[in-house]
Enzyme design. Structure first.
Site, PDB file in Angstrom:
ATOM      1  N   PRO B 257       0.776  -1.240   0.000  1.00 39.31           N
ATOM      2  CA  PRO B 257       0.000   0.000   0.000  1.00 39.31           C
ATOM      3  C   PRO B 257       0.808   1.292   0.000  1.00 39.31           C
ATOM      4  CG  PRO B 257       0.022  -0.944   2.193  1.00 39.31           C
ATOM      5  CD  PRO B 257       0.847  -1.851   1.330  1.00 39.31           C
ATOM      6  N   CYS B 258       2.139   1.223  -0.137  1.00 42.59           N
ATOM      7  CA  CYS B 258       2.929   2.445   0.056  1.00 42.59           C
ATOM      8  C   CYS B 258       2.587   3.548  -0.930  1.00 42.59           C
ATOM      9  CB  CYS B 258       4.414   2.125  -0.005  1.00 42.59           C
ATOM     10  SG  CYS B 258       4.893   1.283  -1.512  1.00 42.59           S
ATOM     11  N   ARG B 259       2.019   3.198  -2.081  1.00 45.12           N
ATOM     12  CA  ARG B 259       1.679   4.233  -3.064  1.00 45.12           C
ATOM     13  C   ARG B 259       0.187   4.503  -3.161  1.00 45.12           C
ATOM     14  NH1 ARG B 259       5.000   7.889  -4.639  1.00 45.12           N
ATOM     15  NH2 ARG B 259       7.110   7.106  -4.389  1.00 45.12           N
TER      16      ARG B 259
END
Lengths: 344, 313
Positions: B257-259
């Site tokens: 989910p980092c982006r």
């Protein structure tokens, strides 16, 4: 068309077998139950399977075992947390089905299980529930299933086999007609049926009730009622379809639940001509193009209907490779040693 | 092997323990969700797309900041008829383009486009740079579930002789092709992979997070490497990792989910430019549409045939 045909135009009604699926969580939970509570106790364990009507036309719906299928480890003690069973009530994608798990301590024990007698015992319960009328109170009893398993905890591998006991009508039911529901109904009926089905599915008390009556009034108004209301529906002069949540996605094969349902209808209501609705969905809403309406003829001998005369039973699942159990190894996911290696 | 990933997980876990979950809305400003917004958007998804349900997951993994009966969302038994790689080839051959980075306003709408990771630097969103996952390592953290080198550990069932009459020929049972393997598939039964797709709330990134559990054509658990065949090749070896599921047992493939916040922010900006005021309860529909570009052949439901928000122009 076919309705006018005599015997020769009719084919046997052929049912698509139930398919099983086991979530990884089920095996984790069974392992912990075995280690922490059951020990070497081999008593049969009551479990709950879950299924739903077919909802993607490409794949049938499956009878699935999840971690919540097993009894909780704290069942005996008063647990302060909310039990999982309560939390999942009214989940439309999880219609509960009663099952029984025979987990053996050894592979030899697994192989020695008398599979014929196990399936017959379970089918006898279905047979008795039909005769005593228990099915009207809890229709999912028609779907009872068995799992036999051997959990090799030291190696994190599991050997298992499902059976979905199906009572064999002798001779088999004949198909008079079987077509998409959309082709069998007027537009008023179709609209009213869709609304009634969606309401049944969206009401938490009925969403998990997979057998029901579709009552079509003369003015095309459709209502859905519980099995126990059959007399009332007939007295009202309604046309009645025996509806059920159909896991099958095939255009000419109703799913397995119809098998024991027909036996129930034949024994309990003495009907020889049965109109049924195979209820199927697309994206979670009734799909009358995918759902089927059919008419079947049942003509079993009178003895078949007596409680003492237990019919033949089929239902051990065909796994990959035929009449063999499934094997799954979760060593990579469960074995602390290999977990440590992969983490290093 | 996956040491960096482990470090990051430990770091993330610590941050999650010492920070409170988001309660103030930053949906439009950052593309992220508060806990309440996640529940609101989840409720809306379940009511519009009823193949999705809320579940409670494992009791000991329950997050105190989420209601016990609304821990995560899941849709099971979703068909996946083709591998993502084959679809991409077709798409490129047909002249398809990446639309998320497009300057054109409605660019993001293409489902099967391949969104490139754009370089938006938002200091509040942890960057992918802290999470260098090397190609091979992530993928091989779990190998074969079935068979493989551990064959000797598996009970030998080859000699499992059943009496011939156990599975009887019954005229009312549809015969499976597994029984007669040499016969062609002429029974109308499409054998296909299926997926359980789940959405959890990631407290660290404050966004939803997607998890995939695959099953092969004979309904056996799919090895995570094979799951990668169903992920767009742009993402397969970068943003999709194999990790412990926050609510279920075992390791599952997940779209990292980092982006997500940055991409969602972009989508929201595009909507705003078009004069549509995005509503937070539609977040998951937008999100799932974006995720469809990562897993184009997994046919989960995210019907979007209603207004995204109130049009302000």
């Amino acid at each position: 068309m076919e309705d006018a045909d005599s015997e020769k135009g009719q084919k046997n009604l052929i049912f698509a077998p139930f398919q099983s699926a086991v979530d990884e969580g089920f095996w984790h939970k069974l392992s912990s139950l075995k280690l922490n509570k059951l020990g070497i106790d081999e008593s049969p364990i009551p479990i709950t399977g879950f299924y739903a009507p077919c909802s993607h036309h490409q794949v049938p719906s499956r009878l699935t075992l999840l971690a919540e299928s097993l009894p909780s480890e704290e069942d005996q003690e008063q647990s302060s947390s909310v039990p999982s069973a309560t939390l999942n009530q009214g989940n439309r994608n999880r219609c509960p089905v009663p099952g029984i798990l025979y987990n053996t301590n050894t592979l030899e024990g697994f192989q020695a299980l008398d599979k014929k007698s196990l399936i017959n015992t379970e089918a006898k319960k279905i047979w008795d529930d039909i005769h005593t009328g228990k099915v009207e109170e809890s229709s999912s009893l028609l779907l009872r299933f068995i799992v036999i398993s051997f959990a090799e905890l030291k190696k994190w591998s599991f050997c298992y086999w499902f059976a979905f006991p199906g009572l064999v009508l002798d001779p088999p039911a004949r198909v008079v007609s079987l077509r998409p529901a959309s082709q069998c109904l007027s537009s008023e009926q179709a609209e009213s049926l869709s609304a009634a089905c969606n309401e049944w599915r969206n009401t938490s008390l009925t969403t998990g009730v997979s057998f029901f009556l579709v009552c079509i009034a003369l003015n095309s108004h459709v209502t859905i009622r519980h099995l126990a209301d059959l007399e009332a529906c007939k007295n009202d002069g309604h046309k009645v379809l025996f509806g059920f949540y159909d896991p099958s996605n095939l255009p000419s094969n109703p799913g397995w639940p119809l098998r024991n349902y027909l036996a129930y209808i034949c024994i309990r209501w003495g009907l020889e001509k049965v109109h049924f609705l195979c209820y199927r969905e697309t994206r979670g809403f009734v799909d009358l193009g995918l759902s089927l309406i059919g008419e079947a003829l049942i003509s079993v001998s009178p003895e078949w209907k007596t409680r003492e005369c237990m019919p033949k039973v089929v239902g051990w699942e065909h796994n990959k490779g035929g009449a063999k159990p499934n094997v799954i190894s979760l060593a990579k996911a469960m074995d602390p040693t290999s977990l440590a290696i992969s983490a290093a | 092997m996956v040491l960096k990933q482990k470090f990051h997980e430990a770091f993330k876990g610590t941050v999650e323990r010492i920070t409170n979950p988001r309660t103030v809305s930053a949906f439009k400003a950052k593309g992220v969700l508060s806990i309440n917004e996640f529940i609101l958007a989840g409720d809306n998804l379940v009511s519009k797309c009823p193949t999705w349900s809320w579940e409670s997951g494992e009791p000991r993994k329950r997050k105190p900041y989420l209601p016990a009966d609304k821990q995560f969302l899941i849709t099971r038994n979703v068909p996946c008829l083709r591998r993502a790689a084959s679809v991409e080839e077709e798409y490129e051959a047909a002249g398809g383009e990446i639309l998320l980075d497009n300057e054109d306003d409605d660019g993001w709408l293409a489902t099967h486009g391949k969104p490139k990771e754009s370089k938006i630097d938002d200091e509040n969103l942890p960057s992918m740079d802290t999470l260098e996952i090397s190609k091979k390592n992530t993928i091989q953290s779990i190998s074969s579930y079935i068979g493989g080198e551990d064959e000797e550990d598996i009970p030998d069932i080859s000699e499992f002789e059943e009496p011939d009459n156990l599975i009887e020929t019954d005229p009312a049972t549809l015969q499976s092709t597994y029984l007669v393997a040499h016969e062609p598939d002429d029974d109308n039964i499409v054998r296909t992979r299926t997926y359980d797709v789940s959405i959890t709330y990631d407290q660290y990134y404050q966004t939803p997070r997607v998890w995939l559990t695959g099953y092969d054509e004979s309904r056996m658990l799919l090895q995570p490497e094979l799951v990668l065949e169903d992920v767009s090749q742009d993402h397969a070896r970068k943003t999709v990792t194999v990790e412990d599921h926050p609510h279920l047992s075992g390791k599952h493939a997940s779209v990292h989910p980092c982006r997500h916040g940055a991409v969602m922010k972009k989508i929201i900006d595009v909507l705003l430019l078009r004069g549509v005021e995005p509503e937070v309860d539609k977040y998951l529909f937008l999100f799932l549409k974006f995720i469809a570009s990562v897993i184009p052949t997994i046919e989960y439901d995210y019907t979007l045939d209603f207004d995204l928000g109130s049009s302000s122009s």
